[in-house]
Design a protein around this motif. Structure first.
Motif, PDB file in Angstrom:
ATOM      1  N   HIS A 154      40.910  26.832  67.729  1.00 30.89           N
ATOM      2  CA  HIS A 154      40.545  27.333  66.395  1.00 30.89           C
ATOM      3  C   HIS A 154      41.684  28.178  65.844  1.00 30.89           C
ATOM      4  N   THR A 155      42.283  27.707  64.762  1.00 30.59           N
ATOM      5  CA  THR A 155      43.293  28.491  64.057  1.00 30.59           C
ATOM      6  C   THR A 155      42.707  28.825  62.684  1.00 30.59           C
ATOM      7  N   ASP A 156      43.158  28.183  61.598  1.00 25.08           N
ATOM      8  CA  ASP A 156      42.472  28.456  60.330  1.00 25.08           C
ATOM      9  C   ASP A 156      41.212  27.606  60.185  1.00 25.08           C
ATOM     10  N   THR A 157      41.007  26.692  61.129  1.00 26.05           N
ATOM     11  CA  THR A 157      39.773  25.926  61.243  1.00 26.05           C
ATOM     12  C   THR A 157      39.668  25.454  62.686  1.00 26.05           C
ATOM     13  N   ALA A 158      38.537  24.842  63.010  1.00 24.31           N
ATOM     14  CA  ALA A 158      38.367  24.327  64.367  1.00 24.31           C
ATOM     15  C   ALA A 158      39.216  23.072  64.567  1.00 24.31           C
ATOM     16  N   GLY A 159      39.595  22.819  65.809  1.00 27.82           N
ATOM     17  CA  GLY A 159      40.283  21.570  66.138  1.00 27.82           C
ATOM     18  C   GLY A 159      41.693  21.468  65.640  1.00 27.82           C
ATOM     19  N   GLY A 160      42.419  22.575  65.535  1.00 26.12           N
ATOM     20  CA  GLY A 160      43.791  22.537  65.051  1.00 26.12           C
ATOM     21  C   GLY A 160      44.743  21.928  66.066  1.00 26.12           C
ATOM     22  N   THR A 161      45.857  21.398  65.569  1.00 21.25           N
ATOM     23  CA  THR A 161      46.896  20.844  66.431  1.00 21.25           C
ATOM     24  C   THR A 161      48.263  21.059  65.788  1.00 21.25           C
ATOM     25  N   VAL A 162      49.293  20.915  66.609  1.00 20.49           N
ATOM     26  CA  VAL A 162      50.655  20.756  66.097  1.00 20.49           C
ATOM     27  C   VAL A 162      51.242  19.505  66.734  1.00 20.49           C
ATOM     28  N   LEU A 163      52.287  18.977  66.108  1.00 18.63           N
ATOM     29  CA  LEU A 163      53.006  17.832  66.646  1.00 18.63           C
ATOM     30  C   LEU A 163      54.405  18.297  67.030  1.00 18.63           C
ATOM     31  N   TRP A 164      54.763  18.109  68.307  1.00 18.44           N
ATOM     32  CA  TRP A 164      56.022  18.607  68.853  1.00 18.44           C
ATOM     33  C   TRP A 164      56.955  17.439  69.111  1.00 18.44           C
ATOM     34  N   ALA A 165      58.124  17.486  68.492  1.00 15.85           N
ATOM     35  CA  ALA A 165      59.166  16.471  68.679  1.00 15.85           C
ATOM     36  C   ALA A 165      60.309  17.119  69.453  1.00 15.85           C
ATOM     37  N   PRO A 166      60.250  17.106  70.780  1.00 15.00           N
ATOM     38  CA  PRO A 166      61.236  17.869  71.555  1.00 15.00           C
ATOM     39  C   PRO A 166      62.671  17.413  71.361  1.00 15.00           C
ATOM     40  N   ASP A 167      62.899  16.112  71.180  1.00 20.56           N
ATOM     41  CA  ASP A 167      64.278  15.634  71.015  1.00 20.56           C
ATOM     42  C   ASP A 167      64.902  16.154  69.727  1.00 20.56           C
ATOM     43  N   ALA A 168      64.067  16.474  68.739  1.00 18.96           N
ATOM     44  CA  ALA A 168      64.566  17.015  67.475  1.00 18.96           C
ATOM     45  C   ALA A 168      64.422  18.529  67.391  1.00 18.96           C
ATOM     46  N   GLY A 169      63.803  19.139  68.403  1.00 22.09           N
ATOM     47  CA  GLY A 169      63.558  20.576  68.340  1.00 22.09           C
ATOM     48  C   GLY A 169      62.665  20.953  67.180  1.00 22.09           C
ATOM     49  N   LEU A 170      61.695  20.090  66.871  1.00 21.35           N
ATOM     50  CA  LEU A 170      60.905  20.211  65.641  1.00 21.35           C
ATOM     51  C   LEU A 170      59.423  20.339  65.958  1.00 21.35           C
ATOM     52  N   VAL A 171      58.767  21.315  65.344  1.00 19.70           N
ATOM     53  CA  VAL A 171      57.316  21.434  65.367  1.00 19.70           C
ATOM     54  C   VAL A 171      56.777  21.178  63.964  1.00 19.70           C
ATOM     55  N   VAL A 172      55.902  20.185  63.853  1.00 17.27           N
ATOM     56  CA  VAL A 172      55.136  19.982  62.615  1.00 17.27           C
ATOM     57  C   VAL A 172      53.839  20.744  62.815  1.00 17.27           C
ATOM     58  N   ALA A 173      53.712  21.879  62.134  1.00 14.75           N
ATOM     59  CA  ALA A 173      52.731  22.885  62.532  1.00 14.75           C
ATOM     60  C   ALA A 173      51.418  22.828  61.774  1.00 14.75           C
ATOM     61  N   GLY A 174      51.309  21.985  60.746  1.00 12.56           N
ATOM     62  CA  GLY A 174      50.062  21.984  59.985  1.00 12.56           C
ATOM     63  C   GLY A 174      49.718  23.377  59.509  1.00 12.56           C
ATOM     64  N   ASP A 175      48.465  23.789  59.735  1.00 12.34           N
ATOM     65  CA  ASP A 175      48.029  25.122  59.302  1.00 12.34           C
ATOM     66  C   ASP A 175      47.963  26.109  60.456  1.00 12.34           C
ATOM     67  N   VAL A 176      48.585  25.781  61.579  1.00 14.63           N
ATOM     68  CA  VAL A 176      48.671  26.747  62.666  1.00 14.63           C
ATOM     69  C   VAL A 176      49.658  27.852  62.286  1.00 14.63           C
ATOM     70  N   VAL A 177      50.753  27.465  61.643  1.00 16.76           N
ATOM     71  CA  VAL A 177      51.776  28.412  61.194  1.00 16.76           C
ATOM     72  C   VAL A 177      51.816  28.379  59.667  1.00 16.76           C
ATOM     73  N   TYR A 178      51.951  29.549  59.061  1.00 15.81           N
ATOM     74  CA  TYR A 178      52.111  29.658  57.609  1.00 15.81           C
ATOM     75  C   TYR A 178      53.500  30.203  57.308  1.00 15.81           C
ATOM     76  N   ASN A 179      54.121  29.679  56.264  1.00 14.75           N
ATOM     77  CA  ASN A 179      55.471  30.071  55.907  1.00 14.75           C
ATOM     78  C   ASN A 179      55.457  30.873  54.607  1.00 14.75           C
ATOM     79  N   ASN A 180      55.336  32.187  54.767  1.00 15.36           N
ATOM     80  CA  ASN A 180      55.409  33.107  53.621  1.00 15.36           C
ATOM     81  C   ASN A 180      54.374  32.811  52.551  1.00 15.36           C
ATOM     82  N   THR A 181      53.204  32.373  52.972  1.00 15.36           N
ATOM     83  CA  THR A 181      52.035  32.296  52.103  1.00 15.36           C
ATOM     84  C   THR A 181      50.899  33.030  52.800  1.00 15.36           C
ATOM     85  N   HIS A 182      49.956  33.531  52.015  1.00 17.27           N
ATOM     86  CA  HIS A 182      48.807  34.202  52.612  1.00 17.27           C
ATOM     87  C   HIS A 182      47.954  33.194  53.377  1.00 17.27           C
ATOM     88  N   MET A 183      47.511  33.580  54.550  1.00 12.51           N
ATOM     89  CA  MET A 183      46.837  32.665  55.458  1.00 12.51           C
ATOM     90  C   MET A 183      45.350  32.515  55.087  1.00 12.51           C
TER      91      MET A 183
END
Length: 219
Positions: free
Chosen positions: A95-124
């Motif tokens: 549970h992050t901003d809702t139940a059942g949250g996930t992120v997608l991790w691309a290790p070869d690119a060093g990239l996290v597609v974070a959905g709503d787990v992480v917010y970038n300078n917006t109110h959560m």
């Protein structure tokens, strides 16, 4: 994507909120054969958000006449997507901003597609949280932080900011400020003004006001 000659194979949906779902149909129309996939928890949330009563009672009131026919993603088998020889790994975050949250991790690119787990300078978005789920959210953010990503793409992002992984710590700090402000303010208005003073440059103060009304309801 088409302009760059790319062949889109998957749409990965990080969680079940409607604002992350309603564009699926347009993308699948543009890329025949593409498959929208998600975890079981996300699919359950998507089914709730795309039900007629939820669309009419919530999304339709916010965006009258603008909600397209909803598409629910397929429940994926396993927790990996293979893309041109590179592994994309699904990490369930609870549970992050809702139940059942996930992120997608691309290790070869060093990239996290974070959905709503992480917010970038917006109110959560906090309307679906309580103290226990916010603690779970902080633990999820620390797991994301431990990946050591070079880039973290948030689902909600201030347009003037890049995808610096520092936003993970900033999200942790924001949630810590939420708890401090809840403990030190008397009502929704005081909570809102105090948080706004602490985070004056974050976008979408309407989300903060929604949190204030939910977390500090009038007695």
């Amino acid at each position: 994507m088409r302009g760059h000659g790319r062949n889109l194979t998957h749409i990965y949906v990080t969680h079940g909120h409607g604002d992350h779902l309603f564009g699926i149909g347009q993308v699948t129309a543009a890329f025949p054969g593409v498959r929208a996939v998600a975890t079981a928890g996300t699919v359950a949330g998507a089914r709730l958000q795309t039900a007629d009563d939820y669309i009419e009672g919530f999304w339709g009131r916010l965006f009258p006449g603008q909600i397209p026919d909803a598409v629910v993603p397929d429940e994926m088998e396993g927790d990996r997507i293979l893309l041109e020889g590179h592994e994309l790994r699904v990490i369930e975050t609870g549970h992050t901003d809702t139940a059942g949250g996930t992120v997608l991790w691309a290790p070869d690119a060093g990239l996290v597609v974070a959905g709503d787990v992480v917010y970038n300078n917006t109110h959560m978005y906090l309307a679906e949280t309580d103290a226990a789920s916010r603690a779970e959210w902080v633990a999820a953010l620390r797991r994301v932080q431990a990946l050591g990503a070079d880039h973290v793409v948030a689902g909600h992002k201030h347009p003037d900011h890049d995808d610096d992984p520092v936003i993970v710590q900033q999200s942790i700090d924001y949630l810590a400020d939420i708890e401090k402000t809840l403990a030190s303010t008397a009502d929704a208005v005081e909570f809102y003004r105090t948080m706004l003073a602490r985070h004056p440059h974050r976008a979408n103060p309407g989300s903060l006001w929604g949190a204030a009304k939910t977390l500090k309801p009038s007695k």
